[in-house]
Design an enzyme around this catalytic site. Sequence first.
Site, PDB file in Angstrom:
ATOM      1  N   LYS A  76       0.814  -1.216   0.000  1.00  0.00           N
ATOM      2  CA  LYS A  76       0.000   0.000   0.000  1.00  0.00           C
ATOM      3  C   LYS A  76       0.850   1.270   0.000  1.00  0.00           C
ATOM      4  O   LYS A  76       0.532   2.256   0.644  1.00  0.00           O
ATOM      5  CB  LYS A  76      -0.970   0.003   1.184  1.00  0.00           C
ATOM      6  CG  LYS A  76      -1.789  -1.261   1.329  1.00  0.00           C
ATOM      7  CD  LYS A  76      -2.427  -1.712   0.016  1.00  0.00           C
ATOM      8  CE  LYS A  76      -3.413  -0.680  -0.557  1.00  0.00           C
ATOM      9  NZ  LYS A  76      -3.908  -1.104  -1.910  1.00  0.00           N
ATOM     10  N   TRP A  81       0.154   1.876  -8.842  1.00  0.00           N
ATOM     11  CA  TRP A  81       0.441   3.035  -9.691  1.00  0.00           C
ATOM     12  C   TRP A  81       1.813   2.913 -10.330  1.00  0.00           C
ATOM     13  O   TRP A  81       1.987   3.156 -11.532  1.00  0.00           O
ATOM     14  CB  TRP A  81       0.333   4.312  -8.855  1.00  0.00           C
ATOM     15  CG  TRP A  81       0.403   5.578  -9.633  1.00  0.00           C
ATOM     16  CD1 TRP A  81      -0.050   5.794 -10.913  1.00  0.00           C
ATOM     17  CD2 TRP A  81       0.943   6.825  -9.197  1.00  0.00           C
ATOM     18  NE1 TRP A  81       0.172   7.094 -11.293  1.00  0.00           N
ATOM     19  CE2 TRP A  81       0.782   7.753 -10.258  1.00  0.00           C
ATOM     20  CE3 TRP A  81       1.537   7.250  -8.012  1.00  0.00           C
ATOM     21  CZ2 TRP A  81       1.209   9.066 -10.168  1.00  0.00           C
ATOM     22  CZ3 TRP A  81       1.959   8.567  -7.913  1.00  0.00           C
ATOM     23  CH2 TRP A  81       1.797   9.467  -8.974  1.00  0.00           C
ATOM     24  N   HIS A 134       7.360  -7.155  -2.763  1.00  0.00           N
ATOM     25  CA  HIS A 134       7.409  -6.459  -1.477  1.00  0.00           C
ATOM     26  C   HIS A 134       8.565  -7.002  -0.628  1.00  0.00           C
ATOM     27  O   HIS A 134       8.704  -6.626   0.538  1.00  0.00           O
ATOM     28  CB  HIS A 134       6.105  -6.667  -0.696  1.00  0.00           C
ATOM     29  CG  HIS A 134       4.895  -6.020  -1.319  1.00  0.00           C
ATOM     30  ND1 HIS A 134       4.886  -4.728  -1.775  1.00  0.00           N
ATOM     31  CD2 HIS A 134       3.634  -6.502  -1.524  1.00  0.00           C
ATOM     32  CE1 HIS A 134       3.683  -4.438  -2.252  1.00  0.00           C
ATOM     33  NE2 HIS A 134       2.909  -5.491  -2.104  1.00  0.00           N
ATOM     34  N   LYS A 289      -8.271   6.362  -2.405  1.00  0.00           N
ATOM     35  CA  LYS A 289      -8.084   7.785  -2.666  1.00  0.00           C
ATOM     36  C   LYS A 289      -6.669   8.117  -3.140  1.00  0.00           C
ATOM     37  O   LYS A 289      -6.480   8.967  -3.992  1.00  0.00           O
ATOM     38  CB  LYS A 289      -8.406   8.598  -1.409  1.00  0.00           C
ATOM     39  CG  LYS A 289      -9.862   8.499  -0.961  1.00  0.00           C
ATOM     40  CD  LYS A 289     -10.094   9.349   0.284  1.00  0.00           C
ATOM     41  CE  LYS A 289     -11.543   9.270   0.732  1.00  0.00           C
ATOM     42  NZ  LYS A 289     -11.768  10.089   1.957  1.00  0.00           N
ATOM     43  N   GLY A 290      -5.687   7.469  -2.536  1.00  0.00           N
ATOM     44  CA  GLY A 290      -4.307   7.741  -2.912  1.00  0.00           C
ATOM     45  C   GLY A 290      -3.843   9.135  -2.555  1.00  0.00           C
ATOM     46  O   GLY A 290      -2.897   9.662  -3.147  1.00  0.00           O
TER      47      GLY A 290
END
Length: 324
Positions: A76, A81, A134, A289-290
Site C-alpha cells: 500500500k 500506480w 514487497h 483515494k491515494g
Amino acid sequence: MTKSETTLSKLLVESEFYQECKELLSSLPRDRSFYAEYLYQYQGFWYPPNLLEGVLYSQKHFQARDSDIILVSSPKSGTTWLKSLVFALIHRQEFQTPLESHPLLDNNPHTLVTFIEGFQFHTQDTSPSIFSTHIPLGSLPESVKDSSCKVVYCCRNPKDAFVSLWHFVKRLTLKEMVGCTMEEMVSGFCRGSSVYGPFWDHALEYWKESRENPKKVMFVMYEEMREQPQNSVMRIAEFLGWPFTEKEIENGVLEDIVKLCSLENLSKLEVNEKGKLVNGMETKAFFRKGEIGGWKDTLTPSLAEEIDKTTEQKLIGSDFRFFC
C-alpha cells in the site's frame, strides 16, 4: 522423459518444497496478526504463511536477467500506480497514441506486472521483463543482487501507508479481521509485526542501498510522484535506460502516459471496478483515494502520535526523512 513423468517430478519437487516450508514455520518466531492468524518472522521481517512460501520459492527459483526491472515497495505504498507507469513507459513504442487499445485499459496493473513471490515469474519471457515485489532487500533472490537488473523502490509516508493497508484489509473482508481494532493494528504496525514489516526497516534498507549503489537502485517518494508525476516518470525512465526524447515530450507521449496511469483514470476503468485477479481478489480493492495526508480522516491524534514516535525512533542516526 514423458509428460506424465515430468508432471510427477514437478509434483514431487513441489511437495518437498511445501514440506520444507512447513518445517521452517514450526521453528520461526510468530505473532498474532490482524491479517492472518499468525505472522512468522523470517530474516528479520514478518509474513503470513502463504506469502512466506512465495518468498522462499522465489529465493530458490527466481533467476533475474540483466535486462529485468524489479519494482519494490511496502504494501500500500504506491505499488499499483508504479506498475502501471513503468509498464506504460517501457512499452510506449508498442502502444502509441491514440491509446484506445492500450493493455492497461483492459488489464489490472497486477496482471501485467506480476509479483515474484506470487509463483508467476516463469510466465514472462519478454525483454525487458518487469516484475514487482514487497520482499525486503536482504531477502531478495541472490540473482537479483548478482545481476545488473534495475530496482525501483517506492516509499510512502508510514501513516498514509498504514491507513491504506487498514482500508485494504477491511475491504477484502478477511475473516481474521473480525474483532481487530485499529488500536491493535497500530500497535502491531509500530512493533514491526505487520505484513513485510517492520515498515521502517524495509524502507531504510533500500534507501541506503540506493545511496551506495545508485546505478542499481532508485528510491522514489510516492508523494513527490503525486505532486510532480511527469518529472518523476522522466527520472524513472532515465534511470531505467529508456529516456524520453524531446520529440516524444513535444508530441505529448509523456503527458499521455501520466494521464492514462493516473489513479483517477485507472480506478474508473471497468477492469478495475468489476474485475478479479486469478486468486479471486477484486481489483477495486487496489484503488481508494491515494491522497497525501489522507491518514487525517482515519487516525486519531493519539494513534498518529504513536506512529510518529516510532518513526522518530527508527530514524535515529539516519538523515533520511519521510515526506510529511
